[in-house]
Design a protein around this motif. Structure first.
Motif, PDB file in Angstrom:
ATOM      1  N   ILE A 110      18.391 -20.523  36.895  1.00 30.17           N
ATOM      2  CA  ILE A 110      17.111 -20.565  36.188  1.00 30.17           C
ATOM      3  C   ILE A 110      16.500 -19.173  36.180  1.00 30.17           C
ATOM      4  N   PHE A 111      16.215 -18.679  34.993  1.00 26.50           N
ATOM      5  CA  PHE A 111      15.516 -17.403  34.843  1.00 26.50           C
ATOM      6  C   PHE A 111      14.054 -17.694  34.516  1.00 26.50           C
ATOM      7  N   LEU A 112      13.145 -17.158  35.320  1.00 30.17           N
ATOM      8  CA  LEU A 112      11.727 -17.320  34.995  1.00 30.17           C
ATOM      9  C   LEU A 112      11.285 -16.319  33.934  1.00 30.17           C
ATOM     10  N   GLY A 113      12.034 -15.213  33.791  1.00 26.21           N
ATOM     11  CA  GLY A 113      11.830 -14.348  32.639  1.00 26.21           C
ATOM     12  C   GLY A 113      10.749 -13.295  32.761  1.00 26.21           C
ATOM     13  N   PHE A 114      10.332 -12.947  33.977  1.00 24.16           N
ATOM     14  CA  PHE A 114       9.303 -11.917  34.139  1.00 24.16           C
ATOM     15  C   PHE A 114       9.941 -10.525  34.218  1.00 24.16           C
ATOM     16  N   GLY A 115       9.116  -9.516  34.013  1.00 32.29           N
ATOM     17  CA  GLY A 115       9.603  -8.145  33.964  1.00 32.29           C
ATOM     18  C   GLY A 115       9.958  -7.611  35.342  1.00 32.29           C
ATOM     19  N   ASP A 116      10.979  -6.780  35.356  1.00 28.28           N
ATOM     20  CA  ASP A 116      11.421  -6.134  36.589  1.00 28.28           C
ATOM     21  C   ASP A 116      10.479  -4.987  36.943  1.00 28.28           C
ATOM     22  N   PHE A 117      10.191  -4.865  38.230  1.00 28.12           N
ATOM     23  CA  PHE A 117       9.403  -3.751  38.773  1.00 28.12           C
ATOM     24  C   PHE A 117       7.949  -3.765  38.289  1.00 28.12           C
ATOM     25  N   ILE A 118       7.374  -4.960  38.193  1.00 29.11           N
ATOM     26  CA  ILE A 118       5.957  -5.065  37.815  1.00 29.11           C
ATOM     27  C   ILE A 118       5.102  -5.538  38.993  1.00 29.11           C
ATOM     28  N   GLY A 119       5.717  -5.621  40.180  1.00 24.59           N
ATOM     29  CA  GLY A 119       5.018  -6.178  41.336  1.00 24.59           C
ATOM     30  C   GLY A 119       3.729  -5.463  41.676  1.00 24.59           C
ATOM     31  N   HIS A 120       3.756  -4.135  41.648  1.00 29.64           N
ATOM     32  CA  HIS A 120       2.559  -3.375  42.031  1.00 29.64           C
ATOM     33  C   HIS A 120       1.412  -3.647  41.068  1.00 29.64           C
ATOM     34  N   GLU A 121       1.685  -3.572  39.769  1.00 29.21           N
ATOM     35  CA  GLU A 121       0.627  -3.763  38.773  1.00 29.21           C
ATOM     36  C   GLU A 121       0.063  -5.182  38.820  1.00 29.21           C
ATOM     37  N   ILE A 122       0.926  -6.163  39.016  1.00 29.49           N
ATOM     38  CA  ILE A 122       0.479  -7.557  39.058  1.00 29.49           C
ATOM     39  C   ILE A 122      -0.461  -7.792  40.237  1.00 29.49           C
ATOM     40  N   ILE A 123      -0.075  -7.305  41.411  1.00 29.68           N
ATOM     41  CA  ILE A 123      -0.894  -7.530  42.606  1.00 29.68           C
ATOM     42  C   ILE A 123      -2.155  -6.669  42.577  1.00 29.68           C
ATOM     43  N   GLN A 124      -2.048  -5.467  42.027  1.00 32.65           N
ATOM     44  CA  GLN A 124      -3.194  -4.559  41.974  1.00 32.65           C
ATOM     45  C   GLN A 124      -4.295  -5.106  41.066  1.00 32.65           C
ATOM     46  N   ASN A 125      -3.892  -5.755  39.980  1.00 33.30           N
ATOM     47  CA  ASN A 125      -4.874  -6.274  39.022  1.00 33.30           C
ATOM     48  C   ASN A 125      -4.467  -7.692  38.631  1.00 33.30           C
ATOM     49  N   LYS A 126      -4.912  -8.660  39.406  1.00 33.56           N
ATOM     50  CA  LYS A 126      -4.444 -10.037  39.245  1.00 33.56           C
ATOM     51  C   LYS A 126      -4.964 -10.718  37.984  1.00 33.56           C
ATOM     52  N   SER A 127      -5.936 -10.133  37.339  1.00 31.41           N
ATOM     53  CA  SER A 127      -6.460 -10.739  36.112  1.00 31.41           C
ATOM     54  C   SER A 127      -5.820 -10.157  34.854  1.00 31.41           C
ATOM     55  N   ALA A 128      -5.021  -9.103  35.010  1.00 32.38           N
ATOM     56  CA  ALA A 128      -4.460  -8.403  33.852  1.00 32.38           C
ATOM     57  C   ALA A 128      -3.130  -9.004  33.416  1.00 32.38           C
ATOM     58  N   ILE A 129      -2.787  -8.768  32.154  1.00 31.53           N
ATOM     59  CA  ILE A 129      -1.454  -9.059  31.631  1.00 31.53           C
ATOM     60  C   ILE A 129      -0.726  -7.723  31.525  1.00 31.53           C
ATOM     61  N   ILE A 130       0.425  -7.636  32.168  1.00 31.36           N
ATOM     62  CA  ILE A 130       1.149  -6.376  32.305  1.00 31.36           C
ATOM     63  C   ILE A 130       2.268  -6.282  31.269  1.00 31.36           C
ATOM     64  N   THR A 131       2.451  -5.094  30.719  1.00 38.25           N
ATOM     65  CA  THR A 131       3.604  -4.830  29.857  1.00 38.25           C
ATOM     66  C   THR A 131       4.668  -4.122  30.685  1.00 38.25           C
ATOM     67  N   SER A 132       5.873  -4.653  30.674  1.00 37.87           N
ATOM     68  CA  SER A 132       6.947  -4.113  31.509  1.00 37.87           C
ATOM     69  C   SER A 132       7.571  -2.883  30.868  1.00 37.87           C
ATOM     70  N   ARG A 133       8.422  -2.222  31.625  1.00 37.09           N
ATOM     71  CA  ARG A 133       9.137  -1.055  31.104  1.00 37.09           C
ATOM     72  C   ARG A 133      10.014  -1.439  29.915  1.00 37.09           C
ATOM     73  N   ALA A 134      10.488  -2.692  29.903  1.00 36.78           N
ATOM     74  CA  ALA A 134      11.312  -3.174  28.789  1.00 36.78           C
ATOM     75  C   ALA A 134      10.457  -3.601  27.598  1.00 36.78           C
ATOM     76  N   ASN A 135       9.148  -3.334  27.672  1.00 37.81           N
ATOM     77  CA  ASN A 135       8.199  -3.575  26.586  1.00 37.81           C
ATOM     78  C   ASN A 135       7.988  -5.063  26.296  1.00 37.81           C
ATOM     79  N   HIS A 136       7.905  -5.853  27.356  1.00 39.78           N
ATOM     80  CA  HIS A 136       7.564  -7.269  27.231  1.00 39.78           C
ATOM     81  C   HIS A 136       6.306  -7.539  28.041  1.00 39.78           C
ATOM     82  N   ASN A 137       5.507  -8.492  27.554  1.00 45.34           N
ATOM     83  CA  ASN A 137       4.325  -8.902  28.322  1.00 45.34           C
ATOM     84  C   ASN A 137       4.246 -10.417  28.494  1.00 45.34           C
ATOM     85  N   LYS A 138       5.339 -11.095  28.136  1.00 42.88           N
ATOM     86  CA  LYS A 138       5.439 -12.527  28.392  1.00 42.88           C
ATOM     87  C   LYS A 138       6.907 -12.878  28.609  1.00 42.88           C
ATOM     88  N   THR A 139       7.143 -14.028  29.180  1.00 41.27           N
ATOM     89  CA  THR A 139       8.499 -14.405  29.573  1.00 41.27           C
ATOM     90  C   THR A 139       9.417 -14.510  28.356  1.00 41.27           C
TER      91      THR A 139
END
Length: 557
Positions: free
Chosen positions: A81-110
């Motif tokens: 099962i792939f949940l489909g979230f971006g790799d290496f977004i842990g810092h941004e997600i925890i730093q700003n829990k209300s934000a939607i993050i764009t990953s290095r692969a240019n995705h912001n949703k699964t």
């Protein structure tokens, strides 16, 4: 040949187990032999990947490698099962829990066969709440008997996995009736970054690489977990295969070619796998808590520690602890139940740093009894008080003195856990299977590992549990006091059959030990040389796979 009563089905409290890991390869780093053993025993095994591993490589690369890994160990593709979230977004997600993050692969949703789209019919945003919702959904969809998740180490996504899985479990416990068994394990310090010890004379157990720890102040990556209190389980026969390139752990890890997994087989093949158990029946999670001052919500949030910035390796108590105000003379926690409740175990957690100050805690209960715990030096990894029998209570009051900064978590349980008991024979604390003492080596100290006697933390109150296990050598009972001397006296080139068993004989482990001759040692080293040559020959295949993956590289760290 090692024979044991150990059963994955009984260990996992049922027929299904789910492994939740951050990246495609962490499943083998953390629990490869356990996954393989559970599959071989016929259990339903699910492997859930939090991210698509798409920081350096496209998801297609990581996905195809994962499917190849699954073929090597017999894992059905539909159980990936792939949940489909971006790799290496842990810092941004925890730093700003209300934000939607764009990953290095240019995705912001699964995306990419993600569970949210395929099963829940709606993608999830790259956000704190999106990850937790996906975890809740996948756990409740499959309802595994046991969940094993990657714990806190040096990678930001592993840290993200730790906190989001804990929050998902907290929600499930508070708002549903589902109570899975929950275990944690490390992917880096005991796997990806552990030591190369495969070519030792005997198969050795898992060790933690202290250089891979985020801080030298703690014995594991998670400051609330002690290496001494780890849970250890045996590994299947195939995973102990001393021919590296045919060992299923090597083959499964090598399938992750973009990660050069073939280089890590010599680190991952050991005689045991290690985890830490976290109970999910904590009664405080749905009790009413009031405090004399400070933030009460920290006391029952299923987080024994927390951190605001996962790039740092320091832990601010204000991020995870109930801390009474300076002028609070009472320093009290009141826990009220909505009905009379049986309590047998009280567990308290505090500051992860050892301040080396003695403190005292007084516990008063509605039955008129009280407990005084004196000279407590450290609660970062928990202290436990266990009643011999459960007591019926309507409320509990906990008072801490001024030497105690505060508490991070309070856990109350109605029983002292229904532990599945198993045992294993240790040789110098290594899980022993067929042990050979080669010329020049000392005869190892033989001792037992008995799960029912293992402690999760420092414990008060409980009556001492006696070791009722007994020993046999070549089918003859031997008193424990004479065990080591008998082995040393009778050890020869013919194997001694050792058996450790419970008093009723239902729980047991058998292993052999013998002396090895110089010829045996030469044969061992010759076979190891042949094994290394076989590795060199097959390595070119995996190198080609790694080079092919570079065409899909997206840049990165």
């Amino acid at each position: 040949m090692n024979i044991s009563s150990f059963s994955y089905e009984q260990f996992f409290h049922g027929h299904s187990v789910m492994f939740i890991v951050p990246h495609e390869d962490d499943e083998i780093n953390m629990a490869g032999a356990t996954i393989y053993g559970a599959i071989q025993e016929g259990l339903e095994v699910y492997v859930v990947f939090l991210t698509n591993g798409d920081y350096e490589y496209t998801f297609d690369v990581r996905c195809n490698e994962t499917y190849q890994m699954a073929k090597e160990i017999g894992l059905p593709q539909e159980n990936i099962i792939f949940l489909g979230f971006g790799d290496f977004i842990g810092h941004e997600i925890i730093q700003n829990k209300s934000a939607i993050i764009t990953s290095r692969a240019n995705h912001n949703k699964t995306y990419g066969f993600d569970f949210a789209s395929l099963v829940m019919n709606e993608t999830q945003p790259y956000s704190w709440s999106g990850i937790i919702q996906s975890l809740i959904d996948v756990i409740l969809h499959f309802k595994p008997d046991t969940i094993i998740a990657t714990d806190y180490d040096t990678h930001v996504d592993h840290r993200l996995c730790t906190f989001t899985v804990a929050c998902a479990i907290e929600w499930i416990i508070k708002y549903t009736e589902f109570r899975p068994q929950f275990l944690n394990g490390f992917a880096y310090s005991t796997g990806y970054e552990t030591v190369d010890d495969y070519y030792e004379n005997n198969l050795l157990s898992t060790v933690i690489n202290k250089r891979a720890l985020p801080s030298n102040e703690f014995s594991t990556g998670n400051p609330t977990l002690s290496w001494v209190h780890r849970l250890r389980i045996p590994v299947p026969y195939d995973c102990r295969n001393r021919e590296l390139v045919t060992n299923p752990i090597f083959k499964a890890m090598a399938a992750h070619m973009s990660q050069e997994g073939y280089k890590r087989g010599v680190r991952l093949i050991n005689g045991d796998q290690v985890f830490w158990r976290r109970r999910t029946d904590n009664l405080v999670l749905y009790a009413d808590i009031t405090v004399s001052s400070g933030e009460a919500s920290y006391l029952n949030d299923f987080l024994r520690f927390n951190i605001a910035n996962v790039k740092l390796n320091s832990y601010n108590p204000e991020d995870y602890m109930w801390i009474p105000t300076i002028d609070d003379m009472e320093r009290k926690v009141h826990i009220a139940f909505n009905k009379t409740t049986a309590i047998q175990v009280i567990q308290l957690f505090g500051n992860v740093y050892n301040t080396y100050n003695y403190c005292s805690i007084r516990i008063e209960m509605s039955n008129g009894k009280q407990i005084l715990l004196k000279e407590i030096t450290y609660m970062g990894q928990g202290i436990s008080y266990i009643f011999d029998e459960p007591v019926s209570l309507e409320w509990i009051d906990i008072y801490i003195d001024k030497q105690c900064l505060g508490l991070s978590e309070i856990e109350l349980y109605s029983n002292n856990n229904d532990i599945y008991d198993y045992c294993h024979i240790l040789a110098d604390n290594q899980f022993m299977y067929d042990w050979v003492v080669y010329p020049g080596e000392k005869i190892p100290m033989i001792t037992p590992y008995i799960e029912s006697l293992r402690k999760d933390m420092i414990t008060y109150g409980e009556s001492i549990r006696e070791n009722s296990y007994r020993w046999l050598i070549n089918n003859k009972y031997v008193d424990i006091s004479a065990l080591q001397s008998t082995i040393e006296r009778e050890l020869s080139t013919s194997p001694l059959q050792l058996r450790l068993e419970s008093s009723d004989g239902l729980v047991f482990c058998e292993s052999t030990i013998r002396k090895g001759s110089f010829k045996d040692w030469c044969s061992l080293k010759w076979n190891q040389l042949q094994d290394k040559l076989a590795y060199i020959r097959i390595k070119s295949k995996y190198k080609q796979g790694y080079k092919a993956a570079q065409a899909y590289k997206q840049g990165g760290i």
